[in-house]
Motif scaffolding. Structure first.
Motif, short mmCIF file in Angstrom:
data_model
loop_
_atom_site.label_atom_id
_atom_site.label_comp_id
_atom_site.label_asym_id
_atom_site.label_seq_id
_atom_site.Cartn_x
_atom_site.Cartn_y
_atom_site.Cartn_z
N LYS A 28 38.27 106.90 100.93
CA LYS A 28 37.14 106.21 100.49
C LYS A 28 36.48 105.53 101.72
N ILE A 29 37.40 104.84 102.43
CA ILE A 29 36.89 104.14 103.80
C ILE A 29 36.20 104.88 104.62
N LYS A 30 36.94 106.25 104.81
CA LYS A 30 36.47 107.25 105.64
C LYS A 30 34.86 107.49 105.31
N ALA A 31 34.74 107.83 104.01
CA ALA A 31 33.66 108.33 103.01
C ALA A 31 32.40 107.36 103.25
N SER A 32 32.86 106.00 103.28
CA SER A 32 31.72 105.05 103.45
C SER A 32 31.48 104.46 104.60
N ALA A 33 32.20 104.93 105.87
CA ALA A 33 31.88 104.44 107.10
C ALA A 33 31.93 106.05 108.04
N PRO A 34 30.83 106.47 107.73
CA PRO A 34 30.74 107.85 108.73
C PRO A 34 30.60 107.90 109.97
N ASN A 35 30.38 106.56 110.67
CA ASN A 35 30.25 106.13 112.10
C ASN A 35 31.55 105.89 113.01
N LEU A 36 32.48 106.05 112.27
CA LEU A 36 33.90 105.49 112.73
C LEU A 36 34.07 106.33 114.18
N ARG A 37 34.57 105.46 115.18
CA ARG A 37 34.72 106.00 116.49
C ARG A 37 36.18 105.72 116.89
N VAL A 38 36.81 104.54 116.23
CA VAL A 38 38.12 104.14 116.56
C VAL A 38 38.91 103.97 115.28
N ILE A 39 39.86 104.48 115.02
CA ILE A 39 40.99 104.23 113.85
C ILE A 39 42.23 103.65 114.38
N ASN A 40 42.63 102.63 114.13
CA ASN A 40 44.10 102.10 114.40
C ASN A 40 44.79 102.10 113.02
N LEU A 41 45.60 102.79 113.04
CA LEU A 41 46.57 102.55 111.64
C LEU A 41 48.02 102.22 112.07
N TYR A 42 48.44 101.08 111.81
CA TYR A 42 49.84 100.52 112.72
C TYR A 42 50.63 100.18 111.67
N GLY A 43 51.72 100.85 111.56
CA GLY A 43 52.98 100.31 110.65
C GLY A 43 52.62 100.46 109.03
N ILE A 44 51.80 101.71 108.85
CA ILE A 44 51.52 101.75 107.39
C ILE A 44 52.62 103.17 106.93
N GLY A 45 53.17 102.67 105.93
CA GLY A 45 54.26 103.45 105.48
C GLY A 45 53.92 104.94 104.59
N PHE A 46 52.61 104.66 104.18
CA PHE A 46 52.39 105.87 103.31
C PHE A 46 51.43 106.94 103.98
N ILE A 47 51.06 106.70 105.11
CA ILE A 47 50.22 107.56 106.03
C ILE A 47 51.00 108.56 106.43
N ASP A 48 50.38 109.72 106.02
CA ASP A 48 51.14 111.14 106.51
C ASP A 48 50.08 112.11 106.78
N ASP A 49 50.49 113.38 107.05
CA ASP A 49 49.66 114.41 107.78
C ASP A 49 48.22 114.58 106.85
N SER A 50 48.53 114.40 105.68
CA SER A 50 47.15 114.66 104.81
C SER A 50 46.20 113.74 105.08
N HIS A 51 46.76 112.41 105.40
CA HIS A 51 45.68 111.49 105.78
C HIS A 51 44.81 111.89 106.98
N VAL A 52 45.54 112.36 107.82
CA VAL A 52 45.26 112.62 109.26
C VAL A 52 44.24 113.82 108.84
N GLU A 53 44.74 114.84 108.02
CA GLU A 53 43.59 115.69 107.90
C GLU A 53 42.23 115.35 107.37
N ALA A 54 42.29 114.27 106.42
CA ALA A 54 41.23 113.85 105.90
C ALA A 54 40.50 113.29 106.69
#
Length: 322
Positions: free
Chosen positions: A231-257
């Protein structure tokens, strides 16, 4: 030199009306005294113009500025009335010992008043601990600080959230948003209130609570999505830098999204996201990170000199694919 000596001579009148010259002290001592008085006049801080003092104050931390207000009334007025000195506010207590000079806010209501008067439109950056992430504070930032571009929301020490049902104002010109997650707090109720204000966002930092040395295996990590990245990705279409640090639930499906929606993406950091195996990296490179220099290289015939895999858990299959 003669003029200085002349100034040091004292004239007095005698009883018979004649003037005599009193020059009992050596001229060099009197000259030195005058020179010392003259030099003290030009080296004292109170003789500096406001513009010079403001230039000096601009290099100070917010904590140092507060200390300056206690020096004298003039400094108090200078520091209090010039908003350009208050472009950055560091309010997280754990930062107090650092070089940034963090401020600990004890009373919220006076602080809200200061936001509008002392900071106002000059404020560019602010970080908020969980006790200051309230409807009133966020509303004041939205109304009084229209040029705010960098916002940090630290929920890391939260055991419960404030009530955000009445949150209808939020800073809408943000360039960078940093969210520090809590181990026990689900942020979806809060995020639903601010999704509509994130369209200008270019940099997103989401800091989790996981540290690699405490993890023995992936099975030990609970897969709870405390924040909805899609939902964050859909609300912020101009994202240029995404830093996801130490988040346990992030997996390849999130990267695909991310790859499917962030067409302007230039940098994606996944440090300590140990569920990411790399199966979606190929799609990510093809859809998003299309740097001209990267695409111009014939990677199939190039001998790679260096590959940094620090803080990653890439599988053998991912490395072979890469």
């Amino acid at each position: 030199m003669e003029s200085i000596q002349t100034l040091s001579i004292i004239s007095r009148s005698t009883s018979d009306g004649h003037q005599t010259v009193d020059d009992e002290q050596p001229n060099d001592l009197k000259i030195e005294h005058l020179q010392r008085r003259r030099s003290s006049r030009f080296t004292s801080l109170r003789f500096l113009p406001d513009s010079i003092l403001l230039a000096v104050f601009s290099y100070l931390t917010p904590l140092d500025l507060i200390r300056c207000t206690r020096v004298c009334h003039r400094w108090y007025l200078l520091v209090s009335r010039h908003q350009q000195l208050w472009r950055r506010l560091f309010l997280r207590p754990e930062s107090t010992c650092g070089y940034i000079g963090a401020i600990h806010v004890r009373h919220v209501e006076p602080f809200i008043s200061v936001l509008g008067t002392r900071c106002g439109s000059a404020l560019l950056y602010i970080d908020l601990p969980v006790e200051l992430i309230t409807v009133d504070v966020l509303r004041e930032l939205a109304i009084r600080c229209p040029n705010l571009q960098y916002l940090t929301l630290d929920f890391s020490s939260a055991m419960q959230l404030h009530d955000f049902n009445d949150l209808y104002e939020f800073p809408c010109n943000l360039k960078r948003l940093c969210i520090c997650l809590s181990e026990v707090i689900f942020l979806e109720a809060f995020m639903r209130r601010i999704y509509g204000y994130l369209s200008s966002l270019q940099t997103l930092h989401i800091i989790g609570t996981m540290e690699k040395p405490t993890i023995s295996s992936q099975d030990d990590v609970s897969n709870y999505e405390t924040i909805n990245l899609g939902k964050i990705k859909a609300s912020a279409p101009n994202l240029r830098v995404i830093n996801l640090y130490g988040i346990g639930f992030i997996d390849d499906s999130h990267v695909e999204a991310i790859a499917s929606g962030c067409i302007h993406l230039q940098c994606l950091a996944l440090n300590y996201c140990i569920r990411v195996c790399g199966t979606s990296f190929k799609a990510l490179m093809a859809r998003c990170i299309q740097d001209a220099g990267m695409l111009a290289v014939n990677w199939s015939s190039t001998q790679l000199k260096e590959l940094d895999l620090a803080s990653t858990e890439l599988s053998e299959k991912a490395l072979l694919t890469l």
